[in-house]
Design a protein around this motif. Sequence first.
Motif, PDB file in Angstrom:
ATOM      1  N   ALA A   2       0.833  -1.198   0.000  1.00 32.30           N
ATOM      2  CA  ALA A   2       0.000   0.000   0.000  1.00 32.30           C
ATOM      3  C   ALA A   2       0.872   1.254   0.000  1.00 32.30           C
ATOM      4  N   VAL A   3       0.383   2.292  -0.677  1.00 31.44           N
ATOM      5  CA  VAL A   3       1.064   3.573  -0.707  1.00 31.44           C
ATOM      6  C   VAL A   3       0.172   4.581   0.008  1.00 31.44           C
ATOM      7  N   THR A   4       0.700   5.175   1.068  1.00 30.28           N
ATOM      8  CA  THR A   4      -0.036   6.179   1.830  1.00 30.28           C
ATOM      9  C   THR A   4       0.450   7.562   1.416  1.00 30.28           C
ATOM     10  N   HIS A   5      -0.504   8.417   1.096  1.00 27.70           N
ATOM     11  CA  HIS A   5      -0.242   9.768   0.569  1.00 27.70           C
ATOM     12  C   HIS A   5      -0.859  10.754   1.567  1.00 27.70           C
ATOM     13  N   ILE A   6      -0.009  11.518   2.244  1.00 31.11           N
ATOM     14  CA  ILE A   6      -0.472  12.461   3.264  1.00 31.11           C
ATOM     15  C   ILE A   6      -0.282  13.889   2.751  1.00 31.11           C
ATOM     16  N   HIS A  64      -5.414  21.739   7.904  1.00 28.02           N
ATOM     17  CA  HIS A  64      -6.195  20.592   7.449  1.00 28.02           C
ATOM     18  C   HIS A  64      -5.255  19.496   6.968  1.00 28.02           C
ATOM     19  N   GLY A  65      -5.665  18.252   7.187  1.00 25.48           N
ATOM     20  CA  GLY A  65      -4.859  17.121   6.743  1.00 25.48           C
ATOM     21  C   GLY A  65      -5.716  16.062   6.082  1.00 25.48           C
ATOM     22  N   PHE A  66      -5.128  15.380   5.102  1.00 25.51           N
ATOM     23  CA  PHE A  66      -5.826  14.346   4.351  1.00 25.51           C
ATOM     24  C   PHE A  66      -4.894  13.167   4.123  1.00 25.51           C
ATOM     25  N   VAL A  67      -5.456  11.966   4.172  1.00 29.79           N
ATOM     26  CA  VAL A  67      -4.675  10.740   3.962  1.00 29.79           C
ATOM     27  C   VAL A  67      -5.395   9.873   2.938  1.00 29.79           C
ATOM     28  N   ALA A  68      -4.706   9.622   1.836  1.00 33.55           N
ATOM     29  CA  ALA A  68      -5.214   8.725   0.797  1.00 33.55           C
ATOM     30  C   ALA A  68      -4.336   7.485   0.774  1.00 33.55           C
ATOM     31  N   VAL A  69      -4.960   6.344   0.543  1.00 32.66           N
ATOM     32  CA  VAL A  69      -4.208   5.096   0.424  1.00 32.66           C
ATOM     33  C   VAL A  69      -4.482   4.509  -0.962  1.00 32.66           C
ATOM     34  N   PHE A  70      -3.381   4.163  -1.634  1.00 28.72           N
ATOM     35  CA  PHE A  70      -3.438   3.569  -2.971  1.00 28.72           C
ATOM     36  C   PHE A  70      -2.895   2.155  -2.900  1.00 28.72           C
ATOM     37  N   LEU A  73       2.041   1.867  -6.454  1.00 24.60           N
ATOM     38  CA  LEU A  73       2.742   3.100  -6.820  1.00 24.60           C
ATOM     39  C   LEU A  73       2.188   3.671  -8.124  1.00 24.60           C
ATOM     40  N   GLN A  74       1.801   2.795  -9.044  1.00 21.96           N
ATOM     41  CA  GLN A  74       1.256   3.245 -10.322  1.00 21.96           C
ATOM     42  C   GLN A  74      -0.048   4.019 -10.121  1.00 21.96           C
ATOM     43  N   THR A 106       5.470   3.835   1.641  1.00 24.12           N
ATOM     44  CA  THR A 106       4.984   2.517   1.247  1.00 24.12           C
ATOM     45  C   THR A 106       5.056   1.596   2.436  1.00 24.12           C
ATOM     46  N   SER A 107       3.973   0.882   2.673  1.00 28.16           N
ATOM     47  CA  SER A 107       3.945  -0.090   3.754  1.00 28.16           C
ATOM     48  C   SER A 107       3.771  -1.490   3.155  1.00 28.16           C
ATOM     49  N   SER A 108       4.079  -2.475   3.950  1.00 31.89           N
ATOM     50  CA  SER A 108       4.043  -3.842   3.429  1.00 31.89           C
ATOM     51  C   SER A 108       2.685  -4.505   3.566  1.00 31.89           C
TER      52      SER A 108
END
Length: 109
Positions: A2-6, A64-70, A73-74, A106-108
């Motif tokens: 997973a890719v975490t985008h903060i 303000h803060g936002f967290v998206a998880v993908f 990486l693509q 990136t997390s496992s």
Amino acid sequence: MAVTHIVLFKFKSAVPSDVISDLCAQVILLKDNCLNPSTNKPYIKSFVGGQDHSPEGLQDGMTHGFVAVFETLQDRDYYVSTDPVHLALGKKLGEVLEKVQVIDFTSSD
């Protein structure tokens, strides 16, 4: 993997609170409105965020803060550089933001 985008925002002081609320709602809706061009289905696994209320005083002006998880990486790269819905909202936000910070990891799991 997973890719975490903060993303952290500091809005310009002259921006009315109703405009901020509307734009923040649009940010959260990116989860449903950003579509994979191949499948025409949403590709963001999760998206949360809102106004800061931390008592620690370490926000450095960010409000303000936002967290998206993908999933990949693509997916994150498409979102950041190509997704037309995200890019259009980014233009709107660019007009009212004083500062933006972004960090991805990136997390496992």
